[in-house]
Design a protein around this motif. Structure first.
Motif, PDB file in Angstrom:
ATOM      1  N   LYS A  89       0.844  -1.204   0.000  1.00 28.57           N
ATOM      2  CA  LYS A  89       0.000   0.000   0.000  1.00 28.57           C
ATOM      3  C   LYS A  89       0.876   1.249   0.000  1.00 28.57           C
ATOM      4  O   LYS A  89       0.620   2.197  -0.749  1.00 28.57           O
ATOM      5  CB  LYS A  89      -0.927  -0.007   1.216  1.00 28.57           C
ATOM      6  CG  LYS A  89      -1.860   1.168   1.279  1.00 28.57           C
ATOM      7  CD  LYS A  89      -2.760   1.104   2.511  1.00 28.57           C
ATOM      8  CE  LYS A  89      -3.590   2.347   2.628  1.00 28.57           C
ATOM      9  NZ  LYS A  89      -4.326   2.403   3.883  1.00 28.57           N
ATOM     10  N   ALA A  90       1.917   1.260   0.839  1.00 27.98           N
ATOM     11  CA  ALA A  90       2.818   2.413   0.897  1.00 27.98           C
ATOM     12  C   ALA A  90       3.529   2.601  -0.440  1.00 27.98           C
ATOM     13  O   ALA A  90       3.713   3.731  -0.905  1.00 27.98           O
ATOM     14  CB  ALA A  90       3.834   2.234   2.024  1.00 27.98           C
ATOM     15  N   TRP A  91       3.931   1.497  -1.059  1.00 30.74           N
ATOM     16  CA  TRP A  91       4.599   1.586  -2.365  1.00 30.74           C
ATOM     17  C   TRP A  91       3.649   2.177  -3.413  1.00 30.74           C
ATOM     18  O   TRP A  91       4.033   3.052  -4.181  1.00 30.74           O
ATOM     19  CB  TRP A  91       5.082   0.207  -2.802  1.00 30.74           C
ATOM     20  CG  TRP A  91       5.668   0.207  -4.178  1.00 30.74           C
ATOM     21  CD1 TRP A  91       5.125  -0.334  -5.291  1.00 30.74           C
ATOM     22  CD2 TRP A  91       6.904   0.793  -4.585  1.00 30.74           C
ATOM     23  NE1 TRP A  91       5.938  -0.127  -6.369  1.00 30.74           N
ATOM     24  CE2 TRP A  91       7.044   0.561  -5.962  1.00 30.74           C
ATOM     25  CE3 TRP A  91       7.910   1.487  -3.916  1.00 30.74           C
ATOM     26  CZ2 TRP A  91       8.149   1.000  -6.692  1.00 30.74           C
ATOM     27  CZ3 TRP A  91       9.004   1.916  -4.645  1.00 30.74           C
ATOM     28  CH2 TRP A  91       9.116   1.681  -6.006  1.00 30.74           C
ATOM     29  N   ASP A  92       2.410   1.705  -3.427  1.00 33.49           N
ATOM     30  CA  ASP A  92       1.419   2.238  -4.378  1.00 33.49           C
ATOM     31  C   ASP A  92       1.196   3.727  -4.158  1.00 33.49           C
ATOM     32  O   ASP A  92       1.111   4.504  -5.114  1.00 33.49           O
ATOM     33  CB  ASP A  92       0.097   1.480  -4.266  1.00 33.49           C
ATOM     34  CG  ASP A  92       0.172   0.064  -4.812  1.00 33.49           C
ATOM     35  OD1 ASP A  92       1.125  -0.242  -5.573  1.00 33.49           O
ATOM     36  OD2 ASP A  92      -0.722  -0.747  -4.473  1.00 33.49           O
ATOM     37  N   GLU A  93       1.114   4.143  -2.888  1.00 26.64           N
ATOM     38  CA  GLU A  93       0.917   5.567  -2.578  1.00 26.64           C
ATOM     39  C   GLU A  93       2.123   6.391  -3.012  1.00 26.64           C
ATOM     40  O   GLU A  93       1.966   7.492  -3.556  1.00 26.64           O
ATOM     41  CB  GLU A  93       0.656   5.745  -1.077  1.00 26.64           C
ATOM     42  CG  GLU A  93      -0.700   5.222  -0.635  1.00 26.64           C
ATOM     43  CD  GLU A  93      -0.886   5.224   0.872  1.00 26.64           C
ATOM     44  OE1 GLU A  93       0.025   5.652   1.619  1.00 26.64           O
ATOM     45  OE2 GLU A  93      -1.960   4.781   1.323  1.00 26.64           O
ATOM     46  N   ALA A  94       3.325   5.873  -2.804  1.00 27.53           N
ATOM     47  CA  ALA A  94       4.531   6.587  -3.216  1.00 27.53           C
ATOM     48  C   ALA A  94       4.601   6.694  -4.734  1.00 27.53           C
ATOM     49  O   ALA A  94       4.976   7.742  -5.277  1.00 27.53           O
ATOM     50  CB  ALA A  94       5.778   5.880  -2.676  1.00 27.53           C
ATOM     51  N   GLN A  95       4.230   5.624  -5.424  1.00 26.67           N
ATOM     52  CA  GLN A  95       4.231   5.654  -6.886  1.00 26.67           C
ATOM     53  C   GLN A  95       3.221   6.674  -7.408  1.00 26.67           C
ATOM     54  O   GLN A  95       3.504   7.389  -8.364  1.00 26.67           O
ATOM     55  CB  GLN A  95       3.905   4.269  -7.455  1.00 26.67           C
ATOM     56  CG  GLN A  95       4.965   3.229  -7.194  1.00 26.67           C
ATOM     57  CD  GLN A  95       6.246   3.530  -7.949  1.00 26.67           C
ATOM     58  OE1 GLN A  95       7.169   4.094  -7.388  1.00 26.67           O
ATOM     59  NE2 GLN A  95       6.297   3.170  -9.199  1.00 26.67           N
ATOM     60  N   ALA A  96       2.063   6.741  -6.784  1.00 27.78           N
ATOM     61  CA  ALA A  96       1.016   7.654  -7.237  1.00 27.78           C
ATOM     62  C   ALA A  96       1.371   9.105  -6.944  1.00 27.78           C
ATOM     63  O   ALA A  96       1.120   9.997  -7.767  1.00 27.78           O
ATOM     64  CB  ALA A  96      -0.314   7.293  -6.573  1.00 27.78           C
ATOM     65  N   SER A  97       1.961   9.385  -5.785  1.00 27.19           N
ATOM     66  CA  SER A  97       2.237  10.770  -5.387  1.00 27.19           C
ATOM     67  C   SER A  97       3.585  11.262  -5.887  1.00 27.19           C
ATOM     68  O   SER A  97       3.790  12.458  -6.045  1.00 27.19           O
ATOM     69  CB  SER A  97       2.189  10.904  -3.861  1.00 27.19           C
ATOM     70  OG  SER A  97       3.313  10.273  -3.273  1.00 27.19           O
ATOM     71  N   GLY A  98       4.520  10.341  -6.064  1.00 25.31           N
ATOM     72  CA  GLY A  98       5.878  10.736  -6.444  1.00 25.31           C
ATOM     73  C   GLY A  98       6.712  11.218  -5.269  1.00 25.31           C
ATOM     74  O   GLY A  98       7.882  11.550  -5.428  1.00 25.31           O
ATOM     75  N   LEU A  99       6.116  11.286  -4.081  1.00 28.85           N
ATOM     76  CA  LEU A  99       6.848  11.741  -2.900  1.00 28.85           C
ATOM     77  C   LEU A  99       7.785  10.638  -2.425  1.00 28.85           C
ATOM     78  O   LEU A  99       7.428   9.460  -2.417  1.00 28.85           O
ATOM     79  CB  LEU A  99       5.884  12.127  -1.776  1.00 28.85           C
ATOM     80  CG  LEU A  99       4.984  13.333  -2.065  1.00 28.85           C
ATOM     81  CD1 LEU A  99       4.002  13.529  -0.916  1.00 28.85           C
ATOM     82  CD2 LEU A  99       5.804  14.582  -2.290  1.00 28.85           C
TER      83      LEU A  99
END
Length: 92
Positions: free
Chosen positions: A55-65
């Motif tokens: 989930k954290a990886w998906d969020e990082a990929q989506a936000s770019g942060l």
């Protein structure tokens, strides 16, 4: 309510369980139930961690942060110093 389940054990493992049960003054069934319960608890926690990581990886990929490894290493190397750095902030 407990239900019965059978598993096949090789003779060596069965002997080890019986020996441990005798030493601990428990039944072999009790030793096996405890071992299975501990295994299931551990694996459930691992699965939760895996899901959280994905989930954290998906969020990082989506936000770019992100934070670079170098930024984290600099922060961690300052731990315990009087000039301890604050945690690095995420950036794009």
């Amino acid at each position: 309510m407990a239900s019965s389940t059978s598993i096949e054990l090789d003779d060596a493992l069965k002997g080890r369980i019986e020996q441990l049960a005798e030493i601990r003054r428990r039944t072999p069934d009790g030793i096996m139930r405890e071992a299975i319960a501990q295994y299931v608890d551990r694996e459930e926690k691992r699965e939760l961690l895996r899901q959280d990581t994905l989930k954290a990886w998906d969020e990082a990929q989506a936000s770019g942060l992100h934070v670079t490894a170098e930024e984290v290493e600099q922060w961690l190397s300052s731990w315990g110093d009087e000039n301890e750095r604050p945690a690095p902030e995420c950036h794009e």
